[in-house]
Write an enzyme that holds these catalytic residues in place. Structure first.
Site, PDB file in Angstrom:
ATOM      1  N   LYS A  13       0.859  -1.188   0.000  1.00 42.39           N
ATOM      2  CA  LYS A  13       0.000   0.000   0.000  1.00 42.39           C
ATOM      3  C   LYS A  13       0.889   1.230   0.000  1.00 42.39           C
ATOM      4  O   LYS A  13       2.056   1.216   0.419  1.00 42.39           O
ATOM      5  CB  LYS A  13      -0.936   0.017   1.213  1.00 42.39           C
ATOM      6  CG  LYS A  13      -0.250   0.065   2.581  1.00 42.39           C
ATOM      7  CD  LYS A  13       0.159   1.431   3.087  1.00 42.39           C
ATOM      8  CE  LYS A  13       0.792   1.347   4.475  1.00 42.39           C
ATOM      9  NZ  LYS A  13       1.479   2.606   4.862  1.00 42.39           N
ATOM     10  N   ASP A 138      -3.023  -1.086  10.438  1.00 45.95           N
ATOM     11  CA  ASP A 138      -3.127  -1.117   8.979  1.00 45.95           C
ATOM     12  C   ASP A 138      -3.755  -2.398   8.451  1.00 45.95           C
ATOM     13  O   ASP A 138      -4.072  -2.474   7.253  1.00 45.95           O
ATOM     14  CB  ASP A 138      -1.745  -0.954   8.336  1.00 45.95           C
ATOM     15  CG  ASP A 138      -1.251   0.482   8.359  1.00 45.95           C
ATOM     16  OD1 ASP A 138      -2.043   1.379   8.705  1.00 45.95           O
ATOM     17  OD2 ASP A 138      -0.065   0.704   8.035  1.00 45.95           O
TER      18      ASP A 138
END
Length: 284
Positions: A13, A138
């Site tokens: 990401k 996350d």
């Protein structure tokens, strides 16, 4: 899913924007961020075992096996409903440790979704995201599998559609300590909150990372890469670093930039994605 073997991606990401808008009494920081996936990352291979044993290979240098998020995710899922199945798990690691690309969190999410499928548990994404949050802030965005506006510690997620340019990502050759960055006295912690609509209206040209100034001071190799890359394309730190990325309109532009980087730093090109390739494979 009935197959006894499964091969799945664990994508990287980027934080296309990262604001720190406050600090909570428990020491955690309140964030506003935009998460986007890349078509580049680790790969996990799972083979079902019937004896409840969980084996992971190879070991990651510098990470104790019992602290590995993949193992912790697998055992968490076993404990969720007393499941007796196990797995052989092989990790093909491409994402650097301490790089800000979410490698460990993505691996954990892939373990949760992959083993849920392999063991036929049928847990909802909501429940898997709840379990993932106990492993790291996350993990939920990787579980849910869509580009998102994140708030809180990054776990309050609203799906968004971002532009999907090409990116060149450079690793400066250092591992950044997230606790060191968030514990630094000079870190900006009072950026005024904005709405998601305003963030998206402003667009990529106005996005910034509040950690960048602190990381520049603590890790000069990151500052060197930021300066070099910013002179060639719009560049930003992802997460707390160490990786730095440039946004490019065309793949040919990314190829030319990679040719310039060759021999100086480790780097790769990737396309930005709004849907995780993990979800494409699993059909979630």
């Amino acid at each position: 899913m009935t197959d006894a073997t499964l091969t799945l991606p664990a994508p990287a990401k980027l934080n296309r924007l990262l604001h720190i808008v406050g600090r909570r009494p428990d020491g955690y920081h309140e964030l506003q961020t935009l998460f986007q996936f890349l078509d580049h990352g680790d790969t996990l291979r799972f083979h079902r075992r019937d004896d409840g044993e969980i084996h992971l290979a190879p070991e990651i240098p510098g990470v104790a096996m019992e602290e590995n998020l993949i193992l912790r995710a697998a055992r968490l899922l076993q404990a969720e409903n007393g499941h007796r199945l196990g797995a052989e798990i092989h990790l093909e690691k491409r994402l650097p440790l301490g790089g800000g690309l979410g490698g460990g969190s993505s691996d954990a999410a892939t373990a949760l979704l992959g083993l849920d499928a392999l063991w036929g548990l049928g847990l909802s994404l909501d429940r898997l995201a709840e379990l993932g949050l106990t492993l790291g802030a996350d993990v939920p965005v990787f579980v849910r599998g869509h580009a998102a506006w994140g708030e809180g510690v990054g776990e309050r997620l609203t799906p968004v559609a971002l532009d999907t340019p090409w990116f060149v990502v450079i690793h400066p050759g250092v591992a950044v300590s997230t606790p060191a960055v968030f514990g630094a006295d000079e870190l900006t912690r009072n950026t005024p909150p904005i709405t998601m609509a305003r963030a998206l209206q402003g667009g990529a040209s106005s996005w910034c990372n509040d950690c960048e100034g602190t990381v520049r001071v603590l890790y000069p190799p990151v500052a060197e890469v930021l300066d070099w890359l910013s002179s060639r394309a719009p560049a930003l730190l992802t997460g707390t670093g160490a990786c730095v990325f440039a946004r490019l309109a065309r793949e040919s532009d990314a190829d030319r930039l990679l040719a310039e980087i060759a021999g100086r730093w480790q780097a790769f090109k990737a396309r930005g994605l709004n849907r995780s390739p993990l979800h494409d494979v699993l059909g979630r």
